[in-house]
Write a protein that holds these residues in place. Sequence first.
Motif, PDB file in Angstrom:
ATOM      1  N   TYR A   3       0.835  -1.204   0.000  1.00 59.82           N
ATOM      2  CA  TYR A   3       0.000   0.000   0.000  1.00 59.82           C
ATOM      3  C   TYR A   3       0.871   1.255   0.000  1.00 59.82           C
ATOM      4  N   GLN A   4       1.916   1.233   0.781  1.00 58.34           N
ATOM      5  CA  GLN A   4       2.823   2.381   0.846  1.00 58.34           C
ATOM      6  C   GLN A   4       3.451   2.650  -0.525  1.00 58.34           C
ATOM      7  N   THR A   5       3.835   1.614  -1.206  1.00 60.44           N
ATOM      8  CA  THR A   5       4.407   1.765  -2.552  1.00 60.44           C
ATOM      9  C   THR A   5       3.351   2.252  -3.538  1.00 60.44           C
ATOM     10  N   ALA A   6       2.152   1.703  -3.459  1.00 64.61           N
ATOM     11  CA  ALA A   6       1.070   2.075  -4.383  1.00 64.61           C
ATOM     12  C   ALA A   6       0.625   3.518  -4.197  1.00 64.61           C
ATOM     13  N   THR A   7       0.893   4.099  -3.036  1.00 63.23           N
ATOM     14  CA  THR A   7       0.439   5.463  -2.755  1.00 63.23           C
ATOM     15  C   THR A   7       1.585   6.468  -2.700  1.00 63.23           C
ATOM     16  N   GLN A   8       2.772   6.077  -3.099  1.00 62.23           N
ATOM     17  CA  GLN A   8       3.918   6.988  -3.109  1.00 62.23           C
ATOM     18  C   GLN A   8       3.687   8.072  -4.164  1.00 62.23           C
ATOM     19  N   TRP A   9       3.634   9.328  -3.752  1.00 60.66           N
ATOM     20  CA  TRP A   9       3.280  10.430  -4.641  1.00 60.66           C
ATOM     21  C   TRP A   9       4.163  10.488  -5.881  1.00 60.66           C
ATOM     22  N   ALA A  52      -2.117  16.357 -14.219  1.00 61.00           N
ATOM     23  CA  ALA A  52      -1.314  15.226 -13.751  1.00 61.00           C
ATOM     24  C   ALA A  52      -1.406  15.096 -12.234  1.00 61.00           C
ATOM     25  N   ALA A  53      -1.360  16.224 -11.530  1.00 58.62           N
ATOM     26  CA  ALA A  53      -1.469  16.184 -10.074  1.00 58.62           C
ATOM     27  C   ALA A  53      -2.836  15.673  -9.642  1.00 58.62           C
ATOM     28  N   ASP A  54      -3.882  16.112 -10.337  1.00 61.25           N
ATOM     29  CA  ASP A  54      -5.224  15.654  -9.971  1.00 61.25           C
ATOM     30  C   ASP A  54      -5.374  14.156 -10.230  1.00 61.25           C
ATOM     31  N   ARG A  55      -4.856  13.690 -11.347  1.00 59.77           N
ATOM     32  CA  ARG A  55      -4.923  12.260 -11.645  1.00 59.77           C
ATOM     33  C   ARG A  55      -4.085  11.454 -10.645  1.00 59.77           C
ATOM     34  N   THR A  56      -2.978  12.017 -10.226  1.00 61.06           N
ATOM     35  CA  THR A  56      -2.142  11.349  -9.221  1.00 61.06           C
ATOM     36  C   THR A  56      -2.890  11.247  -7.903  1.00 61.06           C
ATOM     37  N   ARG A  57      -3.540  12.317  -7.522  1.00 60.32           N
ATOM     38  CA  ARG A  57      -4.320  12.326  -6.288  1.00 60.32           C
ATOM     39  C   ARG A  57      -5.394  11.238  -6.332  1.00 60.32           C
ATOM     40  N   VAL A  58      -6.062  11.117  -7.470  1.00 60.14           N
ATOM     41  CA  VAL A  58      -7.095  10.096  -7.624  1.00 60.14           C
ATOM     42  C   VAL A  58      -6.478   8.694  -7.537  1.00 60.14           C
ATOM     43  N   LEU A  59      -5.322   8.527  -8.136  1.00 63.06           N
ATOM     44  CA  LEU A  59      -4.631   7.238  -8.089  1.00 63.06           C
ATOM     45  C   LEU A  59      -4.293   6.869  -6.643  1.00 63.06           C
ATOM     46  N   VAL A  60      -3.805   7.839  -5.875  1.00 66.37           N
ATOM     47  CA  VAL A  60      -3.484   7.600  -4.463  1.00 66.37           C
ATOM     48  C   VAL A  60      -4.758   7.292  -3.675  1.00 66.37           C
ATOM     49  N   ALA A  61      -5.794   8.085  -3.906  1.00 64.18           N
ATOM     50  CA  ALA A  61      -7.050   7.905  -3.167  1.00 64.18           C
ATOM     51  C   ALA A  61      -7.728   6.583  -3.491  1.00 64.18           C
ATOM     52  N   ASP A  62      -7.530   6.072  -4.698  1.00 62.50           N
ATOM     53  CA  ASP A  62      -8.195   4.838  -5.117  1.00 62.50           C
ATOM     54  C   ASP A  62      -7.411   3.571  -4.784  1.00 62.50           C
ATOM     55  N   ALA A  63      -6.242   3.715  -4.195  1.00 60.66           N
ATOM     56  CA  ALA A  63      -5.468   2.524  -3.820  1.00 60.66           C
ATOM     57  C   ALA A  63      -6.290   1.698  -2.825  1.00 60.66           C
ATOM     58  N   ALA A 117      -3.268   4.701   7.177  1.00 62.09           N
ATOM     59  CA  ALA A 117      -3.561   4.415   5.758  1.00 62.09           C
ATOM     60  C   ALA A 117      -4.898   5.028   5.365  1.00 62.09           C
ATOM     61  N   ARG A 118      -5.881   4.931   6.246  1.00 68.73           N
ATOM     62  CA  ARG A 118      -7.186   5.545   5.963  1.00 68.73           C
ATOM     63  C   ARG A 118      -7.069   7.065   5.899  1.00 68.73           C
ATOM     64  N   GLU A 119      -6.239   7.635   6.753  1.00 63.57           N
ATOM     65  CA  GLU A 119      -6.041   9.086   6.729  1.00 63.57           C
ATOM     66  C   GLU A 119      -5.416   9.510   5.404  1.00 63.57           C
ATOM     67  N   LEU A 120      -4.451   8.755   4.924  1.00 65.56           N
ATOM     68  CA  LEU A 120      -3.833   9.066   3.631  1.00 65.56           C
ATOM     69  C   LEU A 120      -4.888   9.056   2.534  1.00 65.56           C
ATOM     70  N   ARG A 121      -5.741   8.065   2.545  1.00 63.93           N
ATOM     71  CA  ARG A 121      -6.811   7.988   1.552  1.00 63.93           C
ATOM     72  C   ARG A 121      -7.755   9.182   1.668  1.00 63.93           C
ATOM     73  N   ARG A 122      -8.107   9.540   2.900  1.00 66.98           N
ATOM     74  CA  ARG A 122      -9.022  10.663   3.134  1.00 66.98           C
ATOM     75  C   ARG A 122      -8.400  11.979   2.654  1.00 66.98           C
ATOM     76  N   VAL A 123      -7.145  12.204   2.960  1.00 68.59           N
ATOM     77  CA  VAL A 123      -6.469  13.438   2.535  1.00 68.59           C
ATOM     78  C   VAL A 123      -6.409  13.509   1.013  1.00 68.59           C
ATOM     79  N   ALA A 124      -6.099  12.384   0.372  1.00 67.49           N
ATOM     80  CA  ALA A 124      -6.027  12.372  -1.092  1.00 67.49           C
ATOM     81  C   ALA A 124      -7.400  12.538  -1.725  1.00 67.49           C
ATOM     82  N   SER A 125      -8.457  12.281  -0.969  1.00 65.52           N
ATOM     83  CA  SER A 125      -9.825  12.378  -1.489  1.00 65.52           C
ATOM     84  C   SER A 125     -10.494  13.717  -1.215  1.00 65.52           C
TER      85      SER A 125
END
Length: 180
Positions: free
Chosen positions: A60-66, A91-102, A133-141
């Motif tokens: 998960y950490q690797t999948a969400t590395q900015w 690109a930043a917005d798509r990256t954010r979505v990629l992180v949030a959707d992990a 991990a949930r906080e990371l998802r919430r921040v990215a969302s």
Amino acid sequence: MDPAVSAPVIAVPTAVLAATAAYAGARSQARSAHRGPVDAVRRQHQRDAYAAFLAALHAYQTATQWDTCYKRVTAEMHAVGTSPVDWAETAADRTRVLVADASLDDLMRTGAAVDLEGPEHIAACAAITLGSARELRRVASWPLWSYDDHSAVAAAHGRLGVAITGFVQAARAHLNDFDG
């Protein structure tokens, strides 16, 4: 007192005490002989649960590395010939979505095993790590997200890394100083 009378009077309680001690010792030894293999199996189950959770955390950490996600998105955008207009923000917005959707599915599944197998302090460390991990998802969302907010995602990712380190230290200490 006559030595012929006192010898049996002293010997009988001593023999009873010795027999009681021998019985308790034999019973304890039998219990230990039974519990030893049970404890070894339990310890292996804990080790397996902790290792599976840690592997899911690292995935998960690797999948969400900015930076990694950003490079992936920009490579995909370049490959399909995306127009450079507002390219950085897109690109930043798509990256954010990629992180949030992990997916958190593996973390939830393996975290449940740690919760069942581990003692309270290990389960608490796992819960803290899962919360990070949930906080990371919430921040990215966050709905009102801007290009500059990637630092908030990076900070949440850093907190996840600290939580993972805490879990590893607690699990390692528990496994290396196992008391059943």
